[in-house]
Design a protein around this motif. Structure first.
Motif, short mmCIF file in Angstrom:
data_model
loop_
_atom_site.label_atom_id
_atom_site.label_comp_id
_atom_site.label_asym_id
_atom_site.label_seq_id
_atom_site.Cartn_x
_atom_site.Cartn_y
_atom_site.Cartn_z
N ARG A 1 -51.02 -4.05 -15.48
CA ARG A 1 -51.69 -4.06 -14.17
C ARG A 1 -51.99 -2.68 -13.61
NH1 ARG A 1 -47.88 -8.69 -11.44
NH2 ARG A 1 -48.81 -10.47 -12.52
N HIS A 2 -51.14 -1.70 -13.92
CA HIS A 2 -51.26 -0.42 -13.22
C HIS A 2 -51.51 0.80 -14.10
CE1 HIS A 2 -50.09 -2.46 -9.57
NE2 HIS A 2 -49.06 -2.98 -10.21
N THR A 3 -51.42 0.66 -15.42
CA THR A 3 -51.60 1.85 -16.26
C THR A 3 -52.66 1.65 -17.34
OG1 THR A 3 -49.92 1.31 -17.92
CG2 THR A 3 -49.16 2.45 -15.93
N ILE B 1 -41.19 -7.39 -17.14
CA ILE B 1 -41.61 -6.74 -15.89
C ILE B 1 -42.27 -5.40 -16.19
CG2 ILE B 1 -40.76 -5.68 -13.76
CD1 ILE B 1 -38.62 -7.97 -13.75
N GLU B 2 -41.69 -4.64 -17.11
CA GLU B 2 -42.29 -3.36 -17.52
C GLU B 2 -43.69 -3.60 -18.10
OE1 GLU B 2 -41.41 -0.13 -17.45
OE2 GLU B 2 -39.37 -0.33 -16.69
N HIS C 1 -46.20 -4.43 -15.35
CA HIS C 1 -46.56 -3.21 -14.63
C HIS C 1 -47.54 -2.37 -15.44
CE1 HIS C 1 -46.23 0.34 -12.13
NE2 HIS C 1 -46.05 1.03 -13.25
#
Length: 83
Positions: free
Chosen positions: A15-17, A8-9, A12
């Protein structure tokens, strides 16, 4: 359970960083290298497969990402060879 949390990390981070490399994930985006007694080595294969799927890496690219991560492990933990 740990594998799921780190997956999950990773999702994330991808997708987002703008996390585009496995070593970047281990060393800058999360505390995985410092958090796990084995520096998260047992997660390298499954995480590399997840990164490969999400970032369209071929097998050669995935192997290179794993090699980069291993080189960092070797460099960062070289001091242990003295003890």
């Amino acid at each position: 359970e740990d594998k799921l949390v780190w997956a999950i990390e990773a999702l994330h981070a991808i997708r987002h960083t703008m996390c585009l490399n496995l070593d970047d994930f281990y060393l800058r985006r999360t505390h995985l290298f410092l958090a796990e007694p084995d520096q998260g080595r047992q997660l390298a294969q499954p995480l590399s497969q997840l990164f490969a799927e999400k970032l369209s890496w071929n097998d050669s690219g995935r192997r290179e990402q794993l090699a980069r991560l291993q080189r960092h492990f070797d460099m960062e933990l070289a001091w242990k060879k003295e003890f």
